[in-house]
Design a protein around this motif. Structure first.
Motif, PDB file in Angstrom:
ATOM      1  N   GLU A 131       0.818  -1.214   0.000  1.00  7.58           N
ATOM      2  CA  GLU A 131       0.000   0.000   0.000  1.00  7.58           C
ATOM      3  C   GLU A 131       0.852   1.263   0.000  1.00  7.58           C
ATOM      4  O   GLU A 131       0.830   2.037   0.953  1.00  7.58           O
ATOM      5  CB  GLU A 131      -0.932   0.005   1.213  1.00  7.58           C
ATOM      6  N   PRO A 132       1.603   1.512  -1.047  1.00  8.04           N
ATOM      7  CA  PRO A 132       2.425   2.724  -1.088  1.00  8.04           C
ATOM      8  C   PRO A 132       1.571   3.975  -1.227  1.00  8.04           C
ATOM      9  O   PRO A 132       0.481   3.947  -1.811  1.00  8.04           O
ATOM     10  CB  PRO A 132       3.289   2.514  -2.332  1.00  8.04           C
ATOM     11  N   GLU A 133       2.069   5.061  -0.675  1.00  8.61           N
ATOM     12  CA  GLU A 133       1.381   6.344  -0.833  1.00  8.61           C
ATOM     13  C   GLU A 133       1.576   6.894  -2.239  1.00  8.61           C
ATOM     14  O   GLU A 133       0.753   7.666  -2.731  1.00  8.61           O
ATOM     15  CB  GLU A 133       1.889   7.351   0.201  1.00  8.61           C
ATOM     16  N   THR A 134       2.671   6.475  -2.897  1.00  9.49           N
ATOM     17  CA  THR A 134       2.980   6.918  -4.248  1.00  9.49           C
ATOM     18  C   THR A 134       3.356   5.706  -5.093  1.00  9.49           C
ATOM     19  O   THR A 134       4.111   4.844  -4.644  1.00  9.49           O
ATOM     20  CB  THR A 134       4.147   7.923  -4.254  1.00  9.49           C
ATOM     21  N   VAL A 135       2.809   5.643  -6.311  1.00 13.01           N
ATOM     22  CA  VAL A 135       3.183   4.607  -7.268  1.00 13.01           C
ATOM     23  C   VAL A 135       3.758   5.308  -8.489  1.00 13.01           C
ATOM     24  O   VAL A 135       3.040   6.023  -9.199  1.00 13.01           O
ATOM     25  CB  VAL A 135       1.975   3.732  -7.676  1.00 13.01           C
ATOM     26  N   ASN A 136       5.031   5.121  -8.719  1.00  3.08           N
ATOM     27  CA  ASN A 136       5.688   5.773  -9.852  1.00  3.08           C
ATOM     28  C   ASN A 136       5.512   4.955 -11.128  1.00  3.08           C
ATOM     29  O   ASN A 136       5.448   3.726 -11.092  1.00  3.08           O
ATOM     30  CB  ASN A 136       7.182   5.960  -9.563  1.00  3.08           C
ATOM     31  N   THR A 159       1.989   9.125 -12.447  1.00  2.00           N
ATOM     32  CA  THR A 159       2.370   8.882 -11.063  1.00  2.00           C
ATOM     33  C   THR A 159       1.097   8.934 -10.237  1.00  2.00           C
ATOM     34  O   THR A 159       0.289   9.859 -10.390  1.00  2.00           O
ATOM     35  CB  THR A 159       3.362   9.946 -10.560  1.00  2.00           C
ATOM     36  N   LEU A 160       0.890   7.934  -9.389  1.00  2.00           N
ATOM     37  CA  LEU A 160      -0.280   7.895  -8.520  1.00  2.00           C
ATOM     38  C   LEU A 160       0.120   8.407  -7.143  1.00  2.00           C
ATOM     39  O   LEU A 160       1.056   7.891  -6.534  1.00  2.00           O
ATOM     40  CB  LEU A 160      -0.811   6.464  -8.403  1.00  2.00           C
ATOM     41  N   ILE A 161      -0.570   9.426  -6.654  1.00  2.00           N
ATOM     42  CA  ILE A 161      -0.286   9.949  -5.314  1.00  2.00           C
ATOM     43  C   ILE A 161      -1.573   9.936  -4.499  1.00  2.00           C
ATOM     44  O   ILE A 161      -2.674  10.047  -5.037  1.00  2.00           O
ATOM     45  CB  ILE A 161       0.317  11.370  -5.361  1.00  2.00           C
ATOM     46  N   SER A 162      -1.423   9.797  -3.175  1.00  2.00           N
ATOM     47  CA  SER A 162      -2.624   9.687  -2.338  1.00  2.00           C
ATOM     48  C   SER A 162      -2.516  10.443  -1.024  1.00  2.00           C
ATOM     49  O   SER A 162      -3.312  10.225  -0.116  1.00  2.00           O
ATOM     50  CB  SER A 162      -2.910   8.204  -2.047  1.00  2.00           C
ATOM     51  N   ASP A 163      -1.530  11.336  -0.910  1.00  2.00           N
ATOM     52  CA  ASP A 163      -1.397  12.077   0.344  1.00  2.00           C
ATOM     53  C   ASP A 163      -2.468  13.164   0.428  1.00  2.00           C
ATOM     54  O   ASP A 163      -2.975  13.662  -0.580  1.00  2.00           O
ATOM     55  CB  ASP A 163      -0.004  12.700   0.447  1.00  2.00           C
ATOM     56  N   ASN A 164      -2.803  13.529   1.639  1.00  2.00           N
ATOM     57  CA  ASN A 164      -3.897  14.483   1.869  1.00  2.00           C
ATOM     58  C   ASN A 164      -3.532  15.917   1.519  1.00  2.00           C
ATOM     59  O   ASN A 164      -4.407  16.782   1.517  1.00  2.00           O
ATOM     60  CB  ASN A 164      -4.362  14.419   3.327  1.00  2.00           C
ATOM     61  N   ASP A 165      -2.289  16.193   1.243  1.00  2.00           N
ATOM     62  CA  ASP A 165      -1.884  17.553   0.904  1.00  2.00           C
ATOM     63  C   ASP A 165      -1.796  17.734  -0.605  1.00  2.00           C
ATOM     64  O   ASP A 165      -2.624  18.408  -1.223  1.00  2.00           O
ATOM     65  CB  ASP A 165      -0.551  17.901   1.568  1.00  2.00           C
ATOM     66  N   ASP A 166      -0.798  17.119  -1.235  1.00  2.00           N
ATOM     67  CA  ASP A 166      -0.574  17.345  -2.662  1.00  2.00           C
ATOM     68  C   ASP A 166      -1.728  16.831  -3.516  1.00  2.00           C
ATOM     69  O   ASP A 166      -2.124  17.481  -4.489  1.00  2.00           O
ATOM     70  CB  ASP A 166       0.733  16.673  -3.095  1.00  2.00           C
ATOM     71  N   CYS A 167      -2.276  15.666  -3.177  1.00  2.00           N
ATOM     72  CA  CYS A 167      -3.362  15.111  -3.982  1.00  2.00           C
ATOM     73  C   CYS A 167      -4.634  15.946  -3.843  1.00  2.00           C
ATOM     74  O   CYS A 167      -5.224  16.362  -4.846  1.00  2.00           O
ATOM     75  CB  CYS A 167      -3.620  13.661  -3.570  1.00  2.00           C
ATOM     76  N   VAL A 168      -5.059  16.187  -2.627  1.00  2.00           N
ATOM     77  CA  VAL A 168      -6.308  16.929  -2.401  1.00  2.00           C
ATOM     78  C   VAL A 168      -6.221  18.326  -2.984  1.00  2.00           C
ATOM     79  O   VAL A 168      -7.212  18.874  -3.479  1.00  2.00           O
ATOM     80  CB  VAL A 168      -6.641  16.965  -0.892  1.00  2.00           C
ATOM     81  N   ARG A 169      -5.047  18.925  -2.965  1.00  2.00           N
ATOM     82  CA  ARG A 169      -4.870  20.269  -3.515  1.00  2.00           C
ATOM     83  C   ARG A 169      -5.225  20.335  -4.986  1.00  2.00           C
ATOM     84  O   ARG A 169      -5.614  21.390  -5.505  1.00  2.00           O
ATOM     85  CB  ARG A 169      -3.415  20.701  -3.282  1.00  2.00           C
ATOM     86  N   LEU A 170      -5.109  19.204  -5.701  1.00  2.00           N
ATOM     87  CA  LEU A 170      -5.391  19.171  -7.132  1.00  2.00           C
ATOM     88  C   LEU A 170      -6.876  19.068  -7.449  1.00  2.00           C
ATOM     89  O   LEU A 170      -7.281  19.238  -8.594  1.00  2.00           O
ATOM     90  CB  LEU A 170      -4.676  17.976  -7.761  1.00  2.00           C
ATOM     91  N   LEU A 171      -7.703  18.774  -6.444  1.00  2.00           N
ATOM     92  CA  LEU A 171      -9.122  18.501  -6.663  1.00  2.00           C
ATOM     93  C   LEU A 171      -9.988  19.684  -6.225  1.00  2.00           C
ATOM     94  O   LEU A 171      -9.648  20.403  -5.283  1.00  2.00           O
ATOM     95  CB  LEU A 171      -9.530  17.234  -5.904  1.00  2.00           C
TER      96      LEU A 171
END
Length: 250
Positions: A131-136, A159-171
């Protein structure tokens, strides 16, 4: 953005005007990715994509198969161009996650009638167990009419990212952000300098890395927009539900 169901209904109504699919992809061979299937409506319309897990089971997103009777769908395997001959399997039943209401829990299992015949161009894939937070360098695979006017299987790298900062900022949408907050999704980040995007019938497109299945494409906040907020369903979060459905419906 319109609610997901409403937007999808509008897209279904527009099918007669031509199908759309991921932007900025590259044609690939089914031999490279033999687990990929096309999900067809009434055997002729590409409505989504999926990944073979077992001889009778295909994994996809619930948004790809949420409408119409289950019997209206079929699964096409073993072809890199679904307008050329491909083996088709009638859908017996679709198991949508019971908590799916249009955004979160966007995952479904499709059980076909009989068993899918495996060969060089038809093989299953395993869901990732880590369960990585990032999949390159995750590869997204999808069918559908593209900007070149073909219906060839295509890949695109994210790149798949799932952190609450960088990912949510994009939505932009609260419902989209909630998918990430619940640890149920990834944001799709295209390589720097590229223009990539998705349409509704990219739904269910497998996202793979190192020979494992990490996610299926769920939705884009701005369909057809390049490098916009896009979300894929994180499959490790639903591994228990997937295993339970397959075990209980053998």
């Amino acid at each position: 953005m319109r609610p997901l169901f409403f937007a999808t209904l509008l897209c279904l109504a527009a099918l007669a005007k031509g199908q759309r699919r991921q932007i900025g992809g590259t044609d690939v061979s089914i031999v490279q990715y033999p687990f990929v299937v096309g999900i067809l409506l009434q055997r002729t319309i590409i409505i989504g994509n999926g990944a073979i897990l077992a001889p009778s089971w295909v994994l996809t997103s619930a948004s790809a198969v949420f409408n119409t009777p289950d019997s209206e769908y079929s699964i096409a395997t073993g072809s890199e161009d679904l307008f050329t001959p491909a083996a088709q399997y009638q859908v017996q039943r679709i198991f949508r996650h019971p908590e799916f209401v249009g955004w979160d829990y966007n995952v479904a299992l499709v059980k076909v009638s009989g068993k899918i015949v495996f060969g060089d161009t038809v093989q299953p894939i395993a869901i990732a167990t880590t369960e990585p937070e990032t999949v390159n360098d995750a590869t997204m695979l999808s069918y559908g009419k593209n900007e070149d006017g073909t219906a060839h299987l295509r890949s695109a790298t994210y790149t798949l990212i799932s952190d609450n900062d960088d990912c949510v900022r994009l939505l932009q949408e609260y419902q989209a952000k909630e998918v990430i907050w619940q640890h149920h999704g990834f944001c799709l980040i295209p390589p720097p300098g590229t223009q990539q995007g998705q349409w509704f019938n990219d739904a269910g497109a497998p996202l793979v890395a190192d020979g494992q299945l990490y996610a299926v494409f769920a939705f884009a906040e701005n369909e057809g927009g390049t490098n916009e907020g896009s979300v894929a369903t994180r499959l490790t979060s639903f591994a228990g539900w997937i295993q339970s459905i397959m075990f209980s419906n053998r």
